[in-house]
Design an enzyme around this catalytic site. Structure first.
Site, PDB file in Angstrom:
ATOM      1  N   HIS A 112     -77.741 -48.013 -12.298  1.00  0.00           N
ATOM      2  CA  HIS A 112     -77.408 -48.961 -11.234  1.00  0.00           C
ATOM      3  C   HIS A 112     -78.169 -50.279 -11.409  1.00  0.00           C
ATOM      4  O   HIS A 112     -79.378 -50.261 -11.647  1.00  0.00           O
ATOM      5  CB  HIS A 112     -77.794 -48.304  -9.903  1.00  0.00           C
ATOM      6  CG  HIS A 112     -77.307 -49.019  -8.687  1.00  0.00           C
ATOM      7  ND1 HIS A 112     -78.068 -49.137  -7.555  1.00  0.00           N
ATOM      8  CD2 HIS A 112     -76.139 -49.642  -8.404  1.00  0.00           C
ATOM      9  CE1 HIS A 112     -77.396 -49.785  -6.630  1.00  0.00           C
ATOM     10  NE2 HIS A 112     -76.217 -50.113  -7.125  1.00  0.00           N
ATOM     11  N   GLU A 132     -74.288 -50.562 -14.499  1.00  0.00           N
ATOM     12  CA  GLU A 132     -73.552 -51.362 -13.511  1.00  0.00           C
ATOM     13  C   GLU A 132     -74.371 -52.609 -13.240  1.00  0.00           C
ATOM     14  O   GLU A 132     -75.611 -52.588 -13.357  1.00  0.00           O
ATOM     15  CB  GLU A 132     -73.402 -50.531 -12.231  1.00  0.00           C
ATOM     16  CG  GLU A 132     -72.613 -51.179 -11.115  1.00  0.00           C
ATOM     17  CD  GLU A 132     -73.470 -51.860 -10.039  1.00  0.00           C
ATOM     18  OE1 GLU A 132     -72.876 -52.306  -9.049  1.00  0.00           O
ATOM     19  OE2 GLU A 132     -74.722 -51.969 -10.199  1.00  0.00           O
ATOM     20  N   ASP A 185     -74.222 -56.615 -10.779  1.00  0.00           N
ATOM     21  CA  ASP A 185     -73.551 -57.433  -9.759  1.00  0.00           C
ATOM     22  C   ASP A 185     -73.395 -58.852 -10.284  1.00  0.00           C
ATOM     23  O   ASP A 185     -74.382 -59.459 -10.725  1.00  0.00           O
ATOM     24  CB  ASP A 185     -74.396 -57.455  -8.486  1.00  0.00           C
ATOM     25  CG  ASP A 185     -74.691 -56.060  -7.978  1.00  0.00           C
ATOM     26  OD1 ASP A 185     -73.739 -55.391  -7.537  1.00  0.00           O
ATOM     27  OD2 ASP A 185     -75.857 -55.631  -8.041  1.00  0.00           O
ATOM     28  N   HIS A 223     -77.542 -59.588  -6.823  1.00  0.00           N
ATOM     29  CA  HIS A 223     -76.929 -58.723  -5.813  1.00  0.00           C
ATOM     30  C   HIS A 223     -76.707 -59.442  -4.487  1.00  0.00           C
ATOM     31  O   HIS A 223     -75.621 -59.421  -3.927  1.00  0.00           O
ATOM     32  CB  HIS A 223     -77.808 -57.485  -5.588  1.00  0.00           C
ATOM     33  CG  HIS A 223     -77.241 -56.534  -4.581  1.00  0.00           C
ATOM     34  ND1 HIS A 223     -77.440 -56.669  -3.224  1.00  0.00           N
ATOM     35  CD2 HIS A 223     -76.450 -55.450  -4.735  1.00  0.00           C
ATOM     36  CE1 HIS A 223     -76.806 -55.702  -2.587  1.00  0.00           C
ATOM     37  NE2 HIS A 223     -76.200 -54.951  -3.474  1.00  0.00           N
ATOM     38  N   GLU A 246     -69.646 -55.259 -11.290  1.00  0.00           N
ATOM     39  CA  GLU A 246     -69.211 -55.361  -9.891  1.00  0.00           C
ATOM     40  C   GLU A 246     -69.056 -56.834  -9.552  1.00  0.00           C
ATOM     41  O   GLU A 246     -70.020 -57.604  -9.625  1.00  0.00           O
ATOM     42  CB  GLU A 246     -70.198 -54.703  -8.922  1.00  0.00           C
ATOM     43  CG  GLU A 246     -69.613 -54.771  -7.505  1.00  0.00           C
ATOM     44  CD  GLU A 246     -70.566 -54.416  -6.383  1.00  0.00           C
ATOM     45  OE1 GLU A 246     -71.524 -53.654  -6.590  1.00  0.00           O
ATOM     46  OE2 GLU A 246     -70.320 -54.935  -5.277  1.00  0.00           O
TER      47      GLU A 246
HETATM   48  O1  G3P Z   1     -71.180 -50.394  -7.630  1.00  0.00           O
HETATM   49  C1  G3P Z   1     -71.788 -49.463  -6.805  1.00  0.00           C
HETATM   50  C2  G3P Z   1     -72.908 -50.043  -6.008  1.00  0.00           C
HETATM   51  O2  G3P Z   1     -73.629 -50.917  -6.815  1.00  0.00           O
HETATM   52  C3  G3P Z   1     -72.456 -50.743  -4.779  1.00  0.00           C
HETATM   53  O3  G3P Z   1     -73.486 -51.051  -3.909  1.00  0.00           O
HETATM   54  O4  G3P Z   1     -74.892 -52.704  -2.774  1.00  0.00           O
HETATM   55  O5  G3P Z   1     -75.731 -51.577  -4.785  1.00  0.00           O
HETATM   56  O6  G3P Z   1     -73.959 -53.273  -4.981  1.00  0.00           O
HETATM   57  P1  G3P Z   1     -74.566 -52.193  -4.129  1.00  0.00           P
HETATM   58 CA    CA Z   2     -73.521 -53.184  -7.240  1.00  0.00          CA
END
Ligand code: G3P
Ligand code: CA
Length: 253
Positions: free
Chosen positions: A17, A44, A46, A59, A119
């Site tokens: 993450h 993953e 952002d 993020h 994302e």
């Molecule tokens: O993509 C899954 C997760 O990253 C979504 O939540 O707030 O961590 O971007 P967040």
């Molecule tokens: Ca995310």
């Protein structure tokens, strides 16, 4: 029941993450390095737009929490964002870490053979243009790659714009609780997968999504026990902050 015809994305059982979970500064190259160190094959991150439309990793809507700067990210140019320290907030050992562009991350991931789930995380009021520009940039950066990046977003307008701009890139609809009309959304956006908050998923829903031919990822799963339960329900992959606890080399089920 008809099967979803799209080519599946090669999800590993575990995805790091925000680059490398919480062990390193999120959404930085140092984070990705941490994921690689633990053997992760996918991460993953952002991605949003700077004021001058550069795709970069962050993020939050502001830079306050994860850098030494202050203010709305969408008001800053990439030159201004590049001056920030995106690592020091995580400890002195990480001080001086840069806030990367998507191009920086594409180069790093491709050199490391690491798969990327991008994302699309638009700043307020920039949903469609962020979907369009991130998708175009991702298609350009990964042109000729054997595995394309996977685009996901909570924002349907952003995903729709990404679909129009780069239809060949695989997409996932991202949600906290799975809406009742998930089949319609996945079909309309021609998604390969659904990504949901694991606390909202039931075994019955997981089985329905898999039976409909979609891939299924849960976030943010930070214990081995929970990851194994979800795997038993047919969940393809879990996204974790604890890259140290969920070892890619150890099968979940
Ligand atoms: O993509 C899954 C997760 O990253 C979504 O939540 O707030 O961590 O971007 P967040
Ligand atoms: Ca995310």
């Amino acid at each position: 029941m008809s099967q979803h015809p799209k080519q599946p994305w090669p999800y590993p059982e575990v995805v790091a993450h925000r680059g490398g979970g919480t062990l390193a500064p999120e959404n930085t190259i140092a984070g990705f390095r941490e994921g690689i160190r633990y053997g992760y094959r996918a991460a993953e991150c952002d991605v949003k737009l700077s004021a001058d439309n550069v795709c970069f990793l962050l993020h939050d809507d502001t830079v306050d929490r994860t850098s030494n700067g202050k203010g709305e990210a969408k008001a800053k140019t990439m030159a201004e964002l590049s001056m920030l320290d995106a690592g020091g907030w995580k400890g002195a050992a990480h001080a001086g870490e840069a806030l990367p562009t998507l191009a920086n991350v594409a180069a790093y991931c491709q050199a490391q053979a690491m798969l990327l789930n991008i994302e699309i995380k638009p700043c307020p009021g920039r949903f469609e243009e962020t979907g369009r520009l991130v998708a175009q940039e991702a298609a350009r950066l990964w042109a000729g790659a054997s595995v394309p990046p996977l685009l996901s977003s909570f924002e349907i307008d952003a995903l729709r714009a990404a679909q129009a701009a780069a239809p060949a890139l695989p997409r996932a609809f991202l949600c906290e609780a799975i809406p009742a009309n998930w089949r319609d959304i996945l079909a309309e956006l021609d998604c390969v997968a659904l990504h949901c908050d694991h606390v909202t998923l039931t075994e019955a829903l997981a089985r329905d999504i898999k039976q409909a031919g979609y891939q299924l990822l849960c976030y943010t799963v930070n214990t081995l026990e929970r990851a194994q339960t979800l795997r038993g329900w047919g969940v393809d992959s879990v996204c974790t902050d604890r890259v140290d606890l969920l070892a890619p080399q150890r099968p979940l089920a």
